[in-house]
Scaffold this active site. Structure first.
Site, PDB file in Angstrom:
ATOM      1  N   LEU A 406      -3.661  37.581  21.052  1.00 42.09           N
ATOM      2  CA  LEU A 406      -2.441  36.980  20.514  1.00 42.09           C
ATOM      3  C   LEU A 406      -2.825  36.170  19.278  1.00 42.09           C
ATOM      4  O   LEU A 406      -3.923  35.604  19.214  1.00 42.09           O
ATOM      5  CB  LEU A 406      -1.778  36.052  21.539  1.00 42.09           C
ATOM      6  N   ASP A 407      -1.936  36.116  18.291  1.00 40.89           N
ATOM      7  CA  ASP A 407      -2.174  35.250  17.140  1.00 40.89           C
ATOM      8  C   ASP A 407      -2.399  33.824  17.615  1.00 40.89           C
ATOM      9  O   ASP A 407      -1.854  33.408  18.658  1.00 40.89           O
ATOM     10  CB  ASP A 407      -0.974  35.269  16.188  1.00 40.89           C
ATOM     11  N   MET A 408      -3.146  33.070  16.850  1.00 40.35           N
ATOM     12  CA  MET A 408      -3.415  31.684  17.209  1.00 40.35           C
ATOM     13  C   MET A 408      -2.117  30.918  17.473  1.00 40.35           C
ATOM     14  O   MET A 408      -2.015  30.131  18.424  1.00 40.35           O
ATOM     15  CB  MET A 408      -4.207  30.984  16.105  1.00 40.35           C
TER      16      MET A 408
END
Length: 559
Positions: A406-408
């Site tokens: 997942l994106d940060m």
């Protein structure tokens, strides 16, 4: 028109109640200072009413033109007044110089400069190359050579089949003669059959020689024409490269310390030492260079987009955006030297004080609820991540193995394998799309439909990573299904079901003008920065890697 007094803008409203910024803007990730917002509004009002130039920004007829990036630089002039400078990226109305905007670092369009003359010579060289490339004799020769080679191959194949048949016939004759002919007659027959074999081989050699001679004349002529074409191409390339190098040496940039570097110097130490096209033409380098040159003190900076969005990039009319990485980062890295610049927010561990919630754990895998701000895997400067935390929690397992990311800025469900066997099973499920994922997102705007699909192919932006582009030519297929949950306070809450797993897929499909045309709330890359990105991986369905039991995990979003 472009003297310091003509480019220095005073605010149209009183600004005594505003605090001045304590540090200069970190240009690659920022929230615009209130005074920069005021300055931008003033430029926006000018753009809405100006009659100084005509440029199609694509606002009236979508697809007819293209928008532009504008920048404002909050400054203090040598007399101590607070005001701002403004600039645009590239050219507008085919001009470098427009009233009230700072001039380019180097004006290549000046009549007595070298650029126009050199460009004309390059255009002549390209015209010569194009004329040669379109010479019908080249195409005709290629077609004739291809046709004759095909004819030769056909004739050669027919002769080889004749040889095969002849060889079989002679073999049969030899075998039968051994039982019927006297020794002298047998030897005479063998000699005759050997001569036939040699004759057929010589015929093949003759056939090849005849065709080679026929093709050689045309191939030689084609070689001469293509060599001349290559010379013209190389000449055009040499002139273009020489002009680019000459131009790059003219783009000289100051910094706060008074140090000067040109584009060649600046990019020499980078991974790609050749400056990219358009380097130095963006608003930020123009503004800072003008400020340093005329002794203005830079205080804060912001860039905004005016006009229709380009086809591939995501640019919303009137929205603020960070400076680009590929072209501007090396230049601004030099130009910001000596300024007290805000620290890079992206190097801060936003999730340092946030706990990692484990939702499920057994011998095969672990499922977590990743908080927004925590990396999935270690980054270049931040090592803290979901992966490293699980490594510390499970020091004696074969893994953990990263299955997906997942994106940060995205929160929600992540699964990690703890064994090689589980890793193989889970990876296969993700690759074959046996895993069902559902996200929740909050969008800036009101959707009028209840559900739909966005199919926009995507690829990385080579000029501005980690941004992604929509690209029909080089992009990979990307498909997202969405369902509206509710509309409230001008925002739309939606379920999103990614059918593919491209980087930033949901964010791009939301923000792009050919998608939902509504950035996610808090999307600092494709919309407006806020306290967090309102995107949450809410639901995950998969088969247990050992028992094959279907498992469903769900954790509600905080928004």
């Amino acid at each position: 028109m472009h003297s310091p007094q003509h480019c220095f803008h005073r605010f149209d409203v009183a600004i005594e109640g505003y605090d001045l910024p304590e540090q200069f803007t970190f240009p690659f990730y920022y929230t615009p200072h209130p005074l920069c917002v005021l300055a931008a509004k003033q430029i926006l009002q000018y753009l809405e009413t100006q009659t100084d130039f005509e440029h199609d920004f694509g606002l009236e007829n979508q697809g007819s033109g293209r928008g532009k990036m504008f920048g404002v630089l909050l400054v203090q002039n040598p007399q101590g007044e607070i005001g701002f400078l403004s600039a645009f990226s590239g050219k507008i109305a085919d001009q470098n110089l427009l009233p009230g905007f700072v001039p380019p670092v180097f004006d290549m369009l000046t009549k007595d400069g070298f650029f126009l003359g050199d460009a004309e010579e390059i255009n002549k060289a390209y015209a010569s190359y194009k004329t040669c490339a379109e010479n019908p004799e080249i195409a005709d020769l290629k077609a004739q050579i291809a046709a004759e080679r095909a004819a030769y191959q056909k004739e050669e194949q027919a002769h080889r089949e004749t040889m095969i048949h002849g060889r079989a016939t002679r073999k049969k004759q030899r075998k039968e003669a051994q039982h019927t002919l006297a020794p002298d007659s047998l030897n005479a027959l063998f000699d005759e059959l050997s001569k036939q074999s040699v004759a057929e081989k010589n015929q093949l050699k003759h056939l090849k020689r005849v065709w080679d001679e026929r093709l050689a004349v045309k191939a030689q002529r084609l070689t001469v024409l293509e060599a001349h074409l290559a010379e013209l191409r190389e000449h055009h390339k040499m002139l273009s490269n020489a002009l680019q190098h000459k131009l790059h040496k003219q783009y000289r940039f100051l910094n706060q310390r008074g140090e000067v570097l040109d584009l060649v110097d600046i990019f020499a130490a980078t991974a790609n030492p050749t400056p990219p096209a358009g380097a130095g033409e963006c608003a930020a380098p123009k503004l800072l260079n003008f400020a340093y040159k005329h002794h203005f003190t830079p205080l804060a900076f912001a860039e905004f987009w005016w006009g229709a969005s380009p086809k591939s990039e995501i640019r919303q009319h009137k929205n603020f955006y960070p400076s680009c990485n590929n072209k501007c980062q090396p230049i601004l890295g030099h130009m910001l030297q000596g300024l007290n610049v805000e620290p890079n927010p992206l190097e801060k561990n936003w999730a340092e004080d946030k706990e990692l919630e484990i939702l499920f754990q057994d011998e095969a895998m672990v499922v977590i609820n990743k908080p927004s701000g925590l990396l999935s895997v270690p980054g270049k400067t931040i090592k803290d991540s979901a992966y490293t935390r699980l490594q510390a929690l499970f020091p004696d397992v074969e893994g953990p193995f990263v299955i997906h990311r997942l994106d940060m800025a995205t929160s929600g469900l992540l699964v990690f394998a703890l064994t090689r066997r589980a890793n193989k099973s889970l990876q296969k499920q993700f690759i074959t799309r046996g895993v069902q994922k559902r996200y929740v997102a909050l969008l800036e705007g009101e959707l009028t439909q209840t559900e739909g699909e966005v199919a926009l192919p995507m690829r990385g932006d080579p000029d501005d990573r980690p941004r992604q582009l929509v690209c029909d030519e080089h992009g990979k297929p990307a498909l997202t299904h969405w369902q509206l949950i509710e509309v409230k306070d001008g925002r739309s809450k939606v379920f999103m079901y990614p059918k593919t797993g491209r980087t930033h897929q949901l964010r791009v499909h939301s923000a792009h003008n050919l998608g939902l045309n509504m950035p996610m709330v808090g999307d600092g890359l494709y919309g407006k920065k806020a306290d967090r990105l309102h995107l949450h991986a809410e639901r995950l369905e998969l088969d247990h890697p050992y028992t094959k039991e279907r498992m469903v995990f769900q954790v509600d979003s905080e928004f």
